[in-house]
Motif scaffolding. Structure first.
Motif, PDB file in Angstrom:
ATOM      1  N   GLU A  16       9.478  34.436  24.908  1.00  0.00           N
ATOM      2  CA  GLU A  16       8.524  34.943  25.901  1.00  0.00           C
ATOM      3  C   GLU A  16       8.433  34.017  27.108  1.00  0.00           C
ATOM      4  O   GLU A  16       8.393  34.483  28.261  1.00  0.00           O
ATOM      5  N   ALA A  19      11.631  34.344  29.155  1.00  0.00           N
ATOM      6  CA  ALA A  19      11.622  35.612  29.876  1.00  0.00           C
ATOM      7  C   ALA A  19      10.726  35.532  31.103  1.00  0.00           C
ATOM      8  O   ALA A  19      11.084  36.002  32.191  1.00  0.00           O
ATOM      9  N   GLN A  20       9.567  34.914  30.932  1.00  0.00           N
ATOM     10  CA  GLN A  20       8.637  34.789  32.049  1.00  0.00           C
ATOM     11  C   GLN A  20       9.246  33.967  33.185  1.00  0.00           C
ATOM     12  O   GLN A  20       9.144  34.342  34.359  1.00  0.00           O
ATOM     13  N   SER A  23      11.594  35.985  35.115  1.00  0.00           N
ATOM     14  CA  SER A  23      11.017  37.244  35.613  1.00  0.00           C
ATOM     15  C   SER A  23      11.572  38.446  34.863  1.00  0.00           C
ATOM     16  O   SER A  23      11.896  39.482  35.450  1.00  0.00           O
ATOM     17  N   ARG A  24      11.682  38.291  33.548  1.00  0.00           N
ATOM     18  CA  ARG A  24      12.144  39.379  32.702  1.00  0.00           C
ATOM     19  C   ARG A  24      11.045  39.810  31.747  1.00  0.00           C
ATOM     20  O   ARG A  24      10.104  39.055  31.480  1.00  0.00           O
ATOM     21  N   ASN A  25      11.170  41.001  31.201  1.00  0.00           N
ATOM     22  CA  ASN A  25      10.252  41.510  30.202  1.00  0.00           C
ATOM     23  C   ASN A  25      10.719  41.031  28.836  1.00  0.00           C
ATOM     24  O   ASN A  25      11.846  41.326  28.421  1.00  0.00           O
ATOM     25  N   ALA A  26       9.875  40.303  28.134  1.00  0.00           N
ATOM     26  CA  ALA A  26      10.269  39.763  26.824  1.00  0.00           C
ATOM     27  C   ALA A  26      10.603  40.865  25.829  1.00  0.00           C
ATOM     28  O   ALA A  26      11.361  40.638  24.875  1.00  0.00           O
ATOM     29  N   ASN A  27      10.069  42.059  26.042  1.00  0.00           N
ATOM     30  CA  ASN A  27      10.363  43.167  25.134  1.00  0.00           C
ATOM     31  C   ASN A  27      11.817  43.623  25.220  1.00  0.00           C
ATOM     32  O   ASN A  27      12.299  44.358  24.358  1.00  0.00           O
ATOM     33  N   GLU A  28      12.522  43.195  26.270  1.00  0.00           N
ATOM     34  CA  GLU A  28      13.940  43.541  26.424  1.00  0.00           C
ATOM     35  C   GLU A  28      14.840  42.633  25.596  1.00  0.00           C
ATOM     36  O   GLU A  28      16.047  42.856  25.537  1.00  0.00           O
ATOM     37  N   THR A 216      20.191  39.933  25.840  1.00  0.00           N
ATOM     38  CA  THR A 216      19.230  40.890  25.294  1.00  0.00           C
ATOM     39  C   THR A 216      19.000  40.672  23.801  1.00  0.00           C
ATOM     40  O   THR A 216      18.175  41.357  23.197  1.00  0.00           O
TER      41      THR A 216
END
Length: 231
Positions: A16, A19-20, A23-28, A216
């Protein structure tokens, strides 16, 4: 005492955070818990803590775990991430949901032929030898397009993406360069086959770099289960 559940939560927190920063969504980004050489009790502990994806490297060990845990852990998704000899493809075809290390048409063809008809297509990642090391398995970047085309024609397989293991080195820039190369190949593959959605790269020691370069799926073993035991 730190438990497997604690270490699993910490690994997810690292994902997480990475990802932050990117600037990515951790759910990806999926966490694949690498449970090779670890006892079934460790897998059960991780499963109880909410983990569902597990990676195995050794054929007989993986087969044994799949059979032992199928009743108590029905939601497990098994990924084979080790080298595979052609005479053992049937075990993988009939027991696993994912195969990450396809690098030859012969292996893909046998997996396709031996996948039981009652099971959904086997999810496939093509392994790329991104470092060019002779000691590592994987197709060369130049072989990727041809191999992907052949897999696409096999009805019992579904091409999901790429997998690689970068050079084992303290040179962070070298690893980043290799991750970038794989990301480029992934985008090229995705342009040919839009269904492709998986870039399996990054492990316990380099997951932050891998996520920064578009991974991913990160394969984490020691950070969850401790150092590897001998098989």
């Amino acid at each position: 005492m730190t438990t497997i559940a604690d270490r699993l939560a910490n690994a997810q927190h690292r994902i997480e955070q990475a990802a932050q920063i990117s600037s990515r969504n951790a759910n990806e980004i999926q966490l694949l818990a690498v449970s090779k050489t670890k006892p079934n009790s460790d897998i059960l502990a991780a499963y109880t803590a909410g983990q569902r994806r597990f990676g195995e490297n050794y054929v007989q060990e993986g087969e044994s775990k799949v059979n032992a845990l199928k009743d108590c852990c029905p939601e497990i998704e098994w990924h084979f991430i080790g080298p595979l000899q052609s005479n053992k493809t049937k075990i993988i075809a009939s027991h696993f949901h994912w195969m990450h290390t396809v690098s030859r048409e012969k292996i893909a063809s046998r997996l396709n032929e031996q996948r039981p008809k009652e099971m959904p297509p086997l999810n496939i990642c093509i392994q790329i030898n991104i470092s060019g090391e002779a000691s590592k398995s994987g197709a060369t970047p130049e072989e990727l397009e041809s191999l992907a085309s052949k897999i696409e024609q096999m009805p019992n397989l579904i091409l999901r993406g790429l997998m690689a293991i970068p050079t084992a080195t303290s040179d962070k820039q070298l690893q980043t360069d290799e991750f970038q190369q794989l990301q480029t190949l992934y985008q090229e593959l995705k342009s040919l086959y839009p269904r492709v959605d998986t870039l399996s790269m990054g492990m316990s020691n380099d997951l932050e770099q891998a996520i920064a370069q578009g991974s991913t799926m990160v394969r984490i073993g020691s950070a969850i289960f401790g150092e590897r035991d001998k098989p």
